[in-house]
Motif scaffolding. Structure first.
Motif, short mmCIF file in Angstrom:
data_model
loop_
_atom_site.label_atom_id
_atom_site.label_comp_id
_atom_site.label_asym_id
_atom_site.label_seq_id
_atom_site.Cartn_x
_atom_site.Cartn_y
_atom_site.Cartn_z
N SER A 82 -5.18 -12.90 -0.95
CA SER A 82 -5.60 -11.75 -0.35
C SER A 82 -6.88 -11.77 0.28
CB SER A 82 -5.82 -10.79 -1.48
OG SER A 82 -6.60 -11.17 -2.20
N CYS B 236 3.50 -1.16 4.34
CA CYS B 236 2.22 -1.74 4.24
C CYS B 236 2.19 -2.81 5.14
CB CYS B 236 1.88 -2.12 2.85
SG CYS B 236 0.09 -3.04 2.73
N TYR C 94 0.23 -5.25 5.05
CA TYR C 94 -0.13 -6.44 4.47
C TYR C 94 0.83 -7.02 3.57
CZ TYR C 94 -5.36 -6.58 5.66
OH TYR C 94 -6.40 -6.57 6.12
N CYS D 146 -0.13 -3.02 -3.10
CA CYS D 146 -1.32 -4.11 -3.30
C CYS D 146 -2.66 -3.52 -3.14
CB CYS D 146 -0.92 -4.96 -2.15
SG CYS D 146 -1.22 -4.11 -0.36
N HIS E 88 -3.99 -1.78 -0.68
CA HIS E 88 -4.60 -1.72 0.73
C HIS E 88 -4.54 -0.27 1.44
CE1 HIS E 88 -5.27 -2.29 5.00
NE2 HIS E 88 -4.38 -1.93 5.20
N SER F 208 -6.15 2.20 4.53
CA SER F 208 -6.63 2.25 6.04
C SER F 208 -6.49 3.52 6.54
CB SER F 208 -5.69 1.33 6.76
OG SER F 208 -4.39 1.88 7.00
#
Length: 464
Positions: free
Chosen positions: A14, A265, A267, A297, A299, A301
């Protein structure tokens, strides 16, 4: 650290623990088909992006292979980076070339097109060494062929012997020219052209501007998109269907509500939701705020896009700070704009780290400080950098940012966007702000090409 065979390859890789996390997996050697070992490391190259370094080694045949791949998707635009090499220190510049990049050195009349999918992380001097090494291998093969032909010399193979000897002379001459550039007998230009946008060359003066390096971004051709595996027809179909759906909805209701649509996602590729809200910035224009959060995960944004398309003219905001209250000014840094501080000789393309943000000046300076505080220098490591000089330069820049955030130092901020989609708050609105200069300008042909305006057909487009 060695992981078990059942563990997923990127389970521990990660962005937070990438600095110290190494993953090793057992894999098949494509040379002898025995079992070898591949080591994977997810790391971040500052001012560039996250990359995956992989190293394979086979204990049976001792075959080795190194590779570097971007950990993110293909960039929206291709990139051409050109460095003018004028001094010995420039040969130590490290660079990343993706598997789609082409290297050109016009003084050698040399071009190395992408011949496989492997990326490269090396220095300019190291690249020259690899050229010489590969040519020497070819010369060795030619010498072996010549030796065989001369042992069985006949009238029929005399032409082949002559041809091989000519090739050998040309290759020897080329090696001399390469060695001459390595000793800097003359300045030369080192260029990388990458349609995927996933290549970069070290700026040894970072975070300050590098006068020896020019960076140009461009729109890919249909052939380049095809080589990258981008299907334009699917993209156009999806865009058209989205526009058709949006046209059936009432514009007023869209402005009042938060729209939610499913996506993946970036990622971990798990399904997640993106929230979208249309809002109006006073004395500016309508913008679209998008926020994505992945439960798998973690994440998160957020992104801000213009809701009114490309403006007829570009816009440049110049703010002369003279008080700590200027830090509270709202600022919209679009994906097509640049952010500069002339006093620090600093300029950054918004797409690198601060693009698509609607925040305050304090938020922008804080983002820059936090990102720079976690690093020493781009491409730090190896024997090609000067740790002492790099650290002092970075520390001085971060100290200046801290002084600006504390209201102890004031600078000039320049926000420039050829698409006219950026914004810097006028605290005296609707009256003129004596500290803020707003300049509207006509875009250049190159800027129109970059924004895709030259490809737009606004008359009789239905007929075509």
């Amino acid at each position: 650290m060695t992981t078990s065979e059942t563990r997923p390859a990127f389970a521990a890789l990660s962005a937070d623990d990438a600095d110290n996390q190494l993953t090793e997996i057992e894999s098949l050697c494509m040379n002898c088909y025995a079992k070898g070992h591949t080591r994977l490391l997810l790391t971040r190259i500052p001012f560039y992006k996250d990359v995956i370094l992989s190293s394979f080694e086979c204990d049976s045949c001792h075959f080795k292979n190194n590779d570097i791949q971007p950990a993110q998707s293909v960039e929206p635009l291709g990139i051409i980076i050109n460095v003018h090499v004028t001094q010995p220190g420039d040969l130590n510049r490290q660079f990343v070339k993706s598997g789609y990049g082409t290297i050109r050195i016009k003084e050698l009349d040399f071009e190395q097109e992408p011949y496989n999918s492997n990326g490269v992380l090396t220095t300019i001097e190291g690249f020259f060494d690899s050229i010489v090494e590969n040519i020497n291998k070819t010369i060795k093969q030619i010498e072996e062929s010549l030796e065989d032909l001369k042992k069985n010399s006949t009238d029929d193979n005399q032409s082949s012997i002559s041809e091989f000897e000519q090739q050998k002379l040309k290759l020897d001459d080329f090696i001399k020219r390469v060695e001459s550039l390595k000793t800097l007998s003359q300045p030369f230009h080192f260029e990388i052209d990458d349609p995927s946008g996933n290549s970069c060359i070290e700026n040894p003066k970072a975070p300050y501007r590098d006068e020896q390096m020019t960076i140009k971004k461009y729109r890919r051709t249909a052939k380049q998109n095809e080589s990258l595996g981008i299907n334009e027809e699917e993209s156009t179909t999806e865009t058209g269907s989205t526009e058709a759906k949006s046209e059936t909805q009432n514009a007023d209701s869209i402005t009042d509500e938060i729209l939610i649509f499913q996506t993946n996602c970036p990622y971990c590729n798990s399904p997640c939701d993106t929230n979208m809200k249309v809002t109006q910035i006073p004395y500016f224009k309508e913008v679209i705020i998008m926020a994505t959060s992945c439960d798998a995960c973690g994440h998160k944004s957020n992104e801000v896009k213009s809701g009114t398309g490309i403006a007829p003219e570009g816009v440049r905001y110049t703010l002369s700070m003279n008080d700590a209250t200027d830090l509270s000014r709202d600022i919209l840094v679009s994906e097509t704009s640049s952010f500069a501080i002339p006093e620090l000789d600093f300029e950054i393309s918004s797409s690198r780290s601060i693009g698509g943000k609607f925040t305050t000046l304090e938020g922008i300076f804080t983002t820059l400080k936090d990102e720079l505080a976690n690093i020493i220098m781009p491409f730090s490591g190896g024997d090609s950098h000067d740790p002492k000089s790099d650290k002092n330069r970075m520390k001085s820049f971060i100290d200046t940012l801290k002084a600006i955030l504390a209201g102890e130092e004031f600078v000039t901020v320049v926000l420039d966007d050829p698409a006219g989609s950026c914004y810097l708050q006028n605290t005296c609105a609707p009256e003129p702000d004596p500290q803020l200069t707003v300049e509207h300008y006509k875009r250049s042909e190159e800027q129109d090409e970059l924004l895709g305006i030259n490809d737009m057909k606004v008359e009789n487009y239905e007929a075509s």
